[in-house]
Design a protein around this motif. Sequence first.
Motif, short mmCIF file in Angstrom:
data_model
loop_
_atom_site.label_atom_id
_atom_site.label_comp_id
_atom_site.label_asym_id
_atom_site.label_seq_id
_atom_site.Cartn_x
_atom_site.Cartn_y
_atom_site.Cartn_z
N UNK A 20 0.83 -1.20 0.00
CA UNK A 20 0.00 0.00 0.00
C UNK A 20 0.87 1.25 0.00
N UNK A 21 0.22 2.40 0.06
CA UNK A 21 0.88 3.71 0.05
C UNK A 21 0.73 4.32 1.45
N UNK A 22 1.80 4.91 1.95
CA UNK A 22 1.77 5.55 3.26
C UNK A 22 0.65 6.60 3.30
N UNK A 23 -0.10 6.59 4.37
CA UNK A 23 -1.18 7.55 4.55
C UNK A 23 -2.53 7.05 4.07
N UNK A 24 -2.56 5.99 3.26
CA UNK A 24 -3.83 5.43 2.77
C UNK A 24 -4.40 4.46 3.80
N UNK A 25 -5.71 4.36 3.84
CA UNK A 25 -6.36 3.41 4.73
C UNK A 25 -6.25 2.02 4.14
N UNK A 26 -5.81 1.06 4.96
CA UNK A 26 -5.75 -0.34 4.56
C UNK A 26 -6.87 -1.08 5.28
N UNK A 27 -7.62 -1.90 4.52
CA UNK A 27 -8.75 -2.63 5.09
C UNK A 27 -8.69 -4.08 4.61
N UNK A 28 -8.95 -5.00 5.54
CA UNK A 28 -9.10 -6.40 5.15
C UNK A 28 -10.13 -7.06 6.05
N UNK A 81 1.42 5.36 8.35
CA UNK A 81 1.79 6.71 7.93
C UNK A 81 3.24 6.81 7.48
N UNK A 82 4.03 5.78 7.79
CA UNK A 82 5.46 5.80 7.46
C UNK A 82 5.75 4.64 6.51
N UNK A 83 6.48 4.92 5.43
CA UNK A 83 6.85 3.88 4.48
C UNK A 83 7.79 2.88 5.15
N UNK A 84 7.74 1.65 4.70
CA UNK A 84 8.63 0.62 5.22
C UNK A 84 8.04 -0.77 5.07
N UNK A 85 8.71 -1.73 5.66
CA UNK A 85 8.25 -3.12 5.66
C UNK A 85 7.48 -3.39 6.95
N UNK A 86 6.32 -3.99 6.81
CA UNK A 86 5.46 -4.24 7.96
C UNK A 86 5.16 -5.73 8.09
N UNK A 87 4.91 -6.14 9.31
CA UNK A 87 4.48 -7.51 9.58
C UNK A 87 3.13 -7.46 10.29
N UNK A 88 2.19 -8.27 9.79
CA UNK A 88 0.86 -8.37 10.38
C UNK A 88 0.72 -9.76 10.98
N UNK A 111 2.57 10.41 -2.15
CA UNK A 111 2.93 11.56 -2.98
C UNK A 111 3.57 12.63 -2.10
N UNK A 112 4.57 13.24 -2.63
CA UNK A 112 5.23 14.32 -1.91
C UNK A 112 4.72 15.63 -2.49
N UNK A 113 4.15 16.40 -1.64
CA UNK A 113 3.62 17.69 -2.07
C UNK A 113 4.70 18.74 -1.85
N UNK A 114 5.13 19.32 -2.93
CA UNK A 114 6.18 20.32 -2.86
C UNK A 114 5.56 21.66 -3.20
N UNK A 115 5.53 22.50 -2.23
CA UNK A 115 4.99 23.84 -2.45
C UNK A 115 6.14 24.81 -2.60
N UNK A 116 6.08 25.59 -3.64
CA UNK A 116 7.13 26.57 -3.88
C UNK A 116 6.52 27.96 -3.69
N UNK A 117 7.00 28.63 -2.70
CA UNK A 117 6.52 29.98 -2.44
C UNK A 117 7.56 30.97 -2.93
N UNK A 118 7.08 31.95 -3.58
CA UNK A 118 7.96 33.01 -4.05
C UNK A 118 7.63 34.25 -3.26
N UNK A 119 8.58 34.72 -2.52
CA UNK A 119 8.37 35.91 -1.70
C UNK A 119 9.13 37.06 -2.34
#
Length: 125
Positions: A20-28, A81-88, A111-119
Amino acid sequence: MTGAVDPSKTTLHGKGLNNSIAGDISVFEVQLRDKSGYPTDSSNTSITVSILRFGDQLELPKNITLVPDMKGLFNVSFVAKVAGQYVLRIRWRGVPLHSVPAIYKSVFPGNILYLHFCIHRQALY
């Protein structure tokens, strides 16, 4: 008539058991079955699910719910919430279900959200 739970006949299924992807809900789902393969009842306190990321000692929070009007059917949901190898480890009264001691899954970075602010600096005159 149904009998006692047979861990080797119990079924586990759902996308939450797959990578799965970090942050997504996993259901079984966990469907408890007797020695003849028929669904059978058990209290939800008899089901335990342990979800650990390799290298961590803290279990992920999860939600285990008995599906109303469905004999011995439980929904399990969690968010890694954190990427890696998991054991269930899924157990009924301490006994591994579905003839396997553990299920291994990978959680990939989201997905990595990269916000670029120009000040702009404005001069005060």
